[in-house]
Design a protein around this motif. Structure first.
Motif, PDB file in Angstrom:
ATOM      1  N   GLU A 187       0.823  -1.208   0.000  1.00  0.00           N
ATOM      2  CA  GLU A 187       0.000   0.000   0.000  1.00  0.00           C
ATOM      3  C   GLU A 187       0.860   1.262   0.000  1.00  0.00           C
ATOM      4  O   GLU A 187       0.501   2.265  -0.628  1.00  0.00           O
ATOM      5  N   GLU A 190       1.910   1.864  -3.506  1.00  0.00           N
ATOM      6  CA  GLU A 190       0.811   2.369  -4.319  1.00  0.00           C
ATOM      7  C   GLU A 190       0.551   3.853  -4.040  1.00  0.00           C
ATOM      8  O   GLU A 190       0.200   4.609  -4.952  1.00  0.00           O
ATOM      9  N   VAL A 191       0.756   4.264  -2.799  1.00  0.00           N
ATOM     10  CA  VAL A 191       0.640   5.686  -2.471  1.00  0.00           C
ATOM     11  C   VAL A 191       1.718   6.475  -3.211  1.00  0.00           C
ATOM     12  O   VAL A 191       1.443   7.510  -3.836  1.00  0.00           O
ATOM     13  N   GLU A 194       1.096   6.935  -6.922  1.00  0.00           N
ATOM     14  CA  GLU A 194       0.109   7.971  -7.221  1.00  0.00           C
ATOM     15  C   GLU A 194       0.682   9.371  -6.987  1.00  0.00           C
ATOM     16  O   GLU A 194       0.456  10.284  -7.778  1.00  0.00           O
ATOM     17  N   GLU A 208      -5.625   5.707  -1.961  1.00  0.00           N
ATOM     18  CA  GLU A 208      -4.503   4.838  -1.619  1.00  0.00           C
ATOM     19  C   GLU A 208      -4.035   5.051  -0.174  1.00  0.00           C
ATOM     20  O   GLU A 208      -3.645   4.102   0.510  1.00  0.00           O
ATOM     21  N   ASP A 211      -6.368   3.166   1.945  1.00  0.00           N
ATOM     22  CA  ASP A 211      -6.029   1.736   1.947  1.00  0.00           C
ATOM     23  C   ASP A 211      -4.850   1.456   2.875  1.00  0.00           C
ATOM     24  O   ASP A 211      -4.812   0.431   3.567  1.00  0.00           O
TER      25      ASP A 211
END
Length: 274
Positions: A187, A190-191, A194, A208, A211
Motif C-alpha cells: 500500500e 501504491e501511495v 500515485e 490509496e 487503503d
C-alpha cells in the motif's frame, strides 16, 4: 445490622436519585437552565462523543481523579438522554438499566445459566450468535451481511478494526503476521506511485492513503493493539515532545516560529534522548 454491600447499594441508589432529580430541574420549563432546555437528542450527540474521548484520554493519562470526573461527565450524557425520553413518554433511566441488565444476563449464559468455562474464541462465537438471534427476534435484520449493524458514525479507526474483526470471525483473514506487513509495504508503494505520477490525481492519492491506513489498522489488530488507543498515545507523545522543543528553543532565546528546520530537528533529537 446493615452489611457493607447493603450500605453501598443504598448510597448508590440515593446518589443516582439525586442526579436524576438534578437533571429534571435543569430541564424544568420555568426554572431550568436555558442551554439545557434547548437541547435535543440530536444536539447533544457531539457532546457525548467528545465526553467518551475525554474518558479515554483520562484513562491513558492514568490520573484517577480525572477518570472519575470524566466518567461523571459521560454518565451525565446518559442521564440527559433518559430525561429527554421521559419527557417524550418513551422510556426513562430505570428502563435503560432494566434493558441493559436483561441484555447482559442474556448474552452471558455461561455465567448466569449453565456456569460454563469457555475459551475466548468460544465466547466471541457465542456473543455473535446471541446478537444475531436478537436481531432476528426484532425482525429488523434486513441486511444479511456479517458487516450489518456496525455503526456508520463510529470513529474511523474503530470501525476499520470492527470490520476486520467481523471478517476474521468467518475466516477471511491472514493467519500469520508476514502477509499483513507485506500488505502495508504494497500500500505504501501504491501511495508513492500515485504521488509521483506525471499528473497526480488527488482523489486516487486519498484512496490509496485510505487503503494504507486500513492496512495499518489490520497490523494493529493482529498485534492485539487497539488502533484508536495507540493513536491517542502517539498524539500525546508527539505533543509532549513538541512542547519540550518549544521550551528548548525559548531557552535559547528564540521562538518556534523563527527557528529553522535544522534547529527544530536538533531540539527534537535532544528531547528524544531525554
Amino acid at each position: 445490622m446493615v452489611d457493607k454491600a447493603d450500605k453501598a447499594a443504598k448510597l448508590n441508589a440515593e446518589s443516582l436519585a439525586d442526579l436524576l432529580k438534578t437533571m429534571q430541574v435543569l430541564r424544568d420549563p420555568l426554572k431550568g437552565c436555558a442551554w439545557d432546555k434547548q437541547q435535543t437528542f440530536v444536539s447533544i450527540v457531539p457532546h457525548t462523543i467528545e465526553e467518551a474521548y475525554e474518558v479515554a484520554d483520562a484513562i491513558v493519562s492514568g490520573d484517577m481523579a480525572a477518570i472519575k470526573d470524566e466518567l461523571g461527565d459521560l454518565l451525565f450524557q446518559v442521564v440527559f438522554y433518559a430525561q429527554l425520553a421521559k419527557e417524550q413518554n418513551e422510556f426513562d433511566f430505570a428502563g435503560i438499566c432494566e434493558q441493559l441488565n436483561s441484555k447482559l444476563i442474556r448474552r452471558h449464559p455461561h455465567v448466569f445459566a449453565q456456569s460454563t468455562q469457555l475459551t475466548t474464541t468460544e465466547l466471541n462465537q457465542q456473543w455473535e450468535h446471541i446478537k444475531a438471534q436478537e436481531r432476528a427476534g426484532k425482525q429488523q435484520d434486513t441486511d444479511a451481511s456479517i458487516l450489518a449493524n456496525i455503526p456508520k458514525g463510529m470513529a474511523p479507526l474503530q470501525r476499520a478494526q470492527k470490520i476486520q474483526k467481523k471478517c476474521s470471525a468467518i475466516g477471511f483473514d491472514w493467519s500469520t503476521l508476514p502477509p499483513v506487513v507485506d500488505k502495508i509495504h504494497e500500500e505504501i508503494q501504491e501511495v508513492l506511485d500515485e504521488v509521483n505520477a506525471p499528473q497526480p490525481n488527488q482523489q486516487a492519492i486519498e484512496e490509496e492513503i485510505g487503503d494504507l491506513l486500513f492496512a495499518v489498522v489490520n497490523l494493529a489488530r493482529h498485534a492485539k493493539v487497539d488502533a484508536e488507543t495507540a493513536l491517542i498515545k502517539a498524539n500525546q507523545k508527539f505533543e509532549k515532545r513538541f512542547r519540550a522543543v518549544e521550551t528548548i528553543l525559548k531557552q535559547q532565546g528564540q521562538g518556534i516560529e523563527a527557528a529553522t528546520l535544522e534547529e527544530m530537528e536538533a531540539a527534537w533529537q535532544t528531547v528524544k534522548k531525554q
